[in-house]
Design a protein around this motif. Structure first.
Motif, PDB file in Angstrom:
ATOM      1  N   LYS A  49      -1.696  10.104  -0.877  1.00  0.00           N
ATOM      2  CA  LYS A  49      -0.802   8.972  -0.580  1.00  0.00           C
ATOM      3  C   LYS A  49      -1.571   7.639  -0.468  1.00  0.00           C
ATOM      4  O   LYS A  49      -1.490   6.927   0.497  1.00  0.00           O
ATOM      5  CB  LYS A  49      -0.007   9.245   0.697  1.00  0.00           C
ATOM      6  CG  LYS A  49       0.822  10.513   0.581  1.00  0.00           C
ATOM      7  CD  LYS A  49       1.797  10.659   1.700  1.00  0.00           C
ATOM      8  CE  LYS A  49       2.567  11.943   1.669  1.00  0.00           C
ATOM      9  NZ  LYS A  49       2.988  12.503   0.444  1.00  0.00           N
ATOM     10  N   PHE A  50      -2.292   7.304  -1.540  1.00  0.00           N
ATOM     11  CA  PHE A  50      -3.065   6.071  -1.533  1.00  0.00           C
ATOM     12  C   PHE A  50      -2.458   4.979  -2.389  1.00  0.00           C
ATOM     13  O   PHE A  50      -2.980   3.882  -2.440  1.00  0.00           O
ATOM     14  CB  PHE A  50      -4.526   6.312  -1.966  1.00  0.00           C
ATOM     15  CG  PHE A  50      -4.690   7.165  -3.193  1.00  0.00           C
ATOM     16  CD1 PHE A  50      -5.377   8.357  -3.086  1.00  0.00           C
ATOM     17  CD2 PHE A  50      -4.184   6.803  -4.418  1.00  0.00           C
ATOM     18  CE1 PHE A  50      -5.553   9.167  -4.207  1.00  0.00           C
ATOM     19  CE2 PHE A  50      -4.366   7.585  -5.529  1.00  0.00           C
ATOM     20  CZ  PHE A  50      -5.052   8.789  -5.425  1.00  0.00           C
ATOM     21  N   ALA A  51      -1.365   5.247  -3.073  1.00  0.00           N
ATOM     22  CA  ALA A  51      -0.744   4.218  -3.907  1.00  0.00           C
ATOM     23  C   ALA A  51       0.651   3.912  -3.369  1.00  0.00           C
ATOM     24  O   ALA A  51       1.464   4.803  -3.177  1.00  0.00           O
ATOM     25  CB  ALA A  51      -0.646   4.682  -5.359  1.00  0.00           C
ATOM     26  N   VAL A  52       0.904   2.627  -3.122  1.00  0.00           N
ATOM     27  CA  VAL A  52       2.240   2.199  -2.714  1.00  0.00           C
ATOM     28  C   VAL A  52       3.058   1.914  -3.963  1.00  0.00           C
ATOM     29  O   VAL A  52       4.162   2.393  -4.135  1.00  0.00           O
ATOM     30  CB  VAL A  52       2.165   0.948  -1.804  1.00  0.00           C
ATOM     31  CG1 VAL A  52       3.546   0.397  -1.524  1.00  0.00           C
ATOM     32  CG2 VAL A  52       1.457   1.287  -0.504  1.00  0.00           C
ATOM     33  N   THR A  53       2.499   1.129  -4.859  1.00  0.00           N
ATOM     34  CA  THR A  53       3.167   0.771  -6.099  1.00  0.00           C
ATOM     35  C   THR A  53       2.174   0.928  -7.232  1.00  0.00           C
ATOM     36  O   THR A  53       1.135   0.258  -7.244  1.00  0.00           O
ATOM     37  CB  THR A  53       3.669  -0.688  -6.054  1.00  0.00           C
ATOM     38  OG1 THR A  53       4.539  -0.829  -4.933  1.00  0.00           O
ATOM     39  CG2 THR A  53       4.408  -1.059  -7.323  1.00  0.00           C
ATOM     40  N   LEU A  54       2.463   1.792  -8.158  1.00  0.00           N
ATOM     41  CA  LEU A  54       1.607   2.002  -9.312  1.00  0.00           C
ATOM     42  C   LEU A  54       2.109   1.093 -10.435  1.00  0.00           C
ATOM     43  O   LEU A  54       3.249   1.224 -10.868  1.00  0.00           O
ATOM     44  CB  LEU A  54       1.657   3.468  -9.730  1.00  0.00           C
ATOM     45  CG  LEU A  54       0.669   3.911 -10.801  1.00  0.00           C
ATOM     46  CD1 LEU A  54      -0.765   3.697 -10.340  1.00  0.00           C
ATOM     47  CD2 LEU A  54       0.898   5.387 -11.117  1.00  0.00           C
TER      48      LEU A  54
END
Length: 171
Positions: free
Chosen positions: A100-105
């Motif tokens: 869970k390291f990307a908020v918006t790709l």
């Protein structure tokens, strides 16, 4: 800690009103100090010898390459930016459900910029060791058309209709 506390107490005694704006510029140069102002050409470290062999057979190994190694592979056209970027995007998609390291790709944007970097490099317009390297940014930047959540609750759907701290391919 006690020494710091004394400093804070002295600042508190100043009673600076809220209407006084904070300093925006800090210039540590004392009167009479001289600094070199001549622009010198960029120097980068020698390319690692492992890069001379070319791109790794397993593109997943690129994820563990140093910036210097990856930069040399891109400069020498042994790795296309779009390939490296595709590998990084693939890893983001693979590991994000767990980490869970990307908020918006910003996949479409990344792919378009990677293709642009490849075209520029192929045309001989290499901008330097960061040109075309994939990178990520903390969710504090505003990019038109993408969520900017500031990593905080209540801003999950926030979209700012202008770009600030514009995200572009390095170089």
């Amino acid at each position: 800690m006690n020494e710091h506390a004394k400093g804070y107490e002295e600042i508190y005694k100043l009673h600076i009103p809220n209407s006084v704006e904070p300093a925006l510029i800090f210039d540590p140069v004392l009167p009479g100090m001289k600094f070199e102002t001549e622009r010198k050409p960029m120097r980068i470290s020698k390319a690692p010898s492992a890069v001379a062999a070319g791109a790794p057979k397993n593109l997943e190994d690129l994820a563990f390459a140093s910036v210097r190694e990856l930069a040399e592979l891109v400069r020498a056209k042994k790795v296309f930016v779009a390939c490296a970027d595709g590998d990084y995007l693939g890893r983001l998609k693979k590991y994000d459900p767990t980490l869970k390291f990307a908020v918006t790709l910003t996949e479409e944007r990344a792919v378009a910029q990677a293709k642009q970097a490849d075209a520029e490099i192929a045309a001989g317009k290499y901008r330097g060791p960061l040109h075309g390297l994939p990178w990520g940014a903390k969710d504090l930047l505003a990019v038109k058309g993408y969520r900017t959540t500031w990593g905080a609750g209540g801003f999950e759907s926030q979209m700012i209709d202008e770009e600030r701290n514009r995200c572009k391919t390095a170089g």
